[in-house]
Motif scaffolding. Structure first.
Motif, short mmCIF file in Angstrom:
data_model
loop_
_atom_site.label_atom_id
_atom_site.label_comp_id
_atom_site.label_asym_id
_atom_site.label_seq_id
_atom_site.Cartn_x
_atom_site.Cartn_y
_atom_site.Cartn_z
N PRO A 87 -37.27 28.32 73.36
CA PRO A 87 -38.01 29.69 73.46
C PRO A 87 -36.74 30.89 73.60
CG PRO A 87 -38.13 27.64 75.20
CD PRO A 87 -37.38 27.32 73.94
N ARG A 146 -38.00 34.30 71.62
CA ARG A 146 -38.02 35.54 72.04
C ARG A 146 -37.23 36.35 71.42
NH1 ARG A 146 -36.80 36.81 78.80
NH2 ARG A 146 -34.56 35.65 77.70
N LEU A 182 -37.82 39.97 69.45
CA LEU A 182 -37.46 41.64 70.17
C LEU A 182 -37.03 41.53 69.00
CD1 LEU A 182 -36.67 40.56 73.82
CD2 LEU A 182 -38.30 41.79 73.24
N SER A 193 -30.91 37.02 74.28
CA SER A 193 -32.56 37.21 73.92
C SER A 193 -33.13 38.27 74.78
CB SER A 193 -32.85 35.52 73.70
OG SER A 193 -33.14 35.03 75.19
N GLU A 194 -32.48 38.32 76.20
CA GLU A 194 -32.54 39.31 76.84
C GLU A 194 -33.59 40.80 75.38
OE1 GLU A 194 -31.46 39.89 80.75
OE2 GLU A 194 -31.01 38.30 80.46
N ARG A 195 -34.62 41.29 77.08
CA ARG A 195 -34.93 43.14 76.44
C ARG A 195 -33.28 44.07 76.20
NH1 ARG A 195 -39.79 44.91 74.35
NH2 ARG A 195 -40.08 43.22 75.61
#
Length: 281
Positions: free
Chosen positions: A16, A20, A24, A87-89
């Motif tokens: 996941p 993600r 993004l 993978s964070e925004r």
């Protein structure tokens, strides 16, 4: 500098996170002065899955059945935490196309495979690179409160035109060849199953072609692990490796090394894929 610590209850699942990060990626705007996540992710009470460790040792060429972690294995343990951050925004570099360009790692002591460890990962910072923007990710493994292993990995997001020149060491006298390795087409799938890193560029020719590669390519961390398995490492050691060009699968490469701890992986026409060194810490 890392900010507040976020303590995790388990290792994140990579699938996941990859999805993600891919979704993004088109919205990211990489720049050396961009903001980035300051959170320090901490995973306490980690026990190694001995079955996955054995599969990793087999695909990389390390001896199996020994109660000690290979020097590169803590990177595998910390990679899901690094992927969660990248993978964070809030992480400004797009995950799609991100290139692992180097790693330096220090193992301070022997790490029993049956031990219990605390992992911590944070983004140290961003920097301008002649081909774009580079992030440095720091990973630490502790046992009994002491740091027993630590690393710094650099990841490059390419954008704009390359500026300046890179001083290559290809001009040096090549290291003496030690062995020729014929790499099977399934190396990426086997390493992906053992490490959890199932990036599509490593798995099949079709998925690799979607990202501009004619065939699947070997994981960079597999190439350096394979070299270190052949070279050997003391319990306390420092490792540096630079990933220079992808290794296409299947393929043939030359492993080269000297008595001073330097090693390299070369392809046709002496093209360098990996260069590095290992020495006592």
């Amino acid at each position: 500098m890392a900010g507040a610590a976020l303590v995790l209850t388990g290792s994140p699942s990579l699938a996941p996170l990859l999805a993600r990060g891919a979704l993004l990626s088109p919205f990211k705007r990489p720049a050396p002065d961009a903001e980035f996540p300051r959170t320090r992710l901490v995973l306490p009470g980690l026990r190694v899955d001995l079955g996955r460790l054995a599969a990793y040792e087999r695909v990389c060429g390390f001896p199996t059945g020994e109660d000690a972690l290979p020097v590169t294995y803590p990177h595998v343990l910390g990679f899901p935490l690094a992927m969660r951050l990248m993978s964070e925004r809030a992480f400004p570099l797009p995950l799609l196309g991100l290139v692992h360009t180097s790693i330096t790692a220090t193992r301070h002591a022997r790490m029993p495979a049956t031990g219990t460890y605390e992992l911590a990962v944070h983004v140290e910072g961003l920097a301008a690179h002649r081909r774009g923007t580079q992030a440095t990710v720091v990973t630490e493994a502790r046992a009994g409160g002491d740091v027993v292993w630590e690393s710094r990995s650099t990841y490059l997001a390419r954008h704009g035109r390359a500026t300046g020149t890179r001083q290559e060491d290809e001009a040096r006298k090549p290291l003496p060849a030690v062995a020729e390795w014929r790499l099977a087409g399934d190396v990426g799938r086997r390493y992906g199953a053992a490490s959890g890193d199932r990036n599509p560029i490593h798995l099949h020719p079709l998925t690799a072609r979607l990202f501009g590669f004619p065939r699947a390519i070997a994981h960079g961390m597999w190439t350096v692990a394979r070299c270190l398995a052949a070279h050997g490492t003391p319990d306390s050691c420092h490792v540096r490796a630079d990933f220079r060009a992808p290794v296409l699968l299947p393929g043939t490469v030359i492993y080269a090394a000297d008595d001073h701890g330097r090693f390299a992986l070369r392809g046709r026409g002496d093209r360098l894929h990996v260069t590095g060194e290992v020495y006592p810490a």
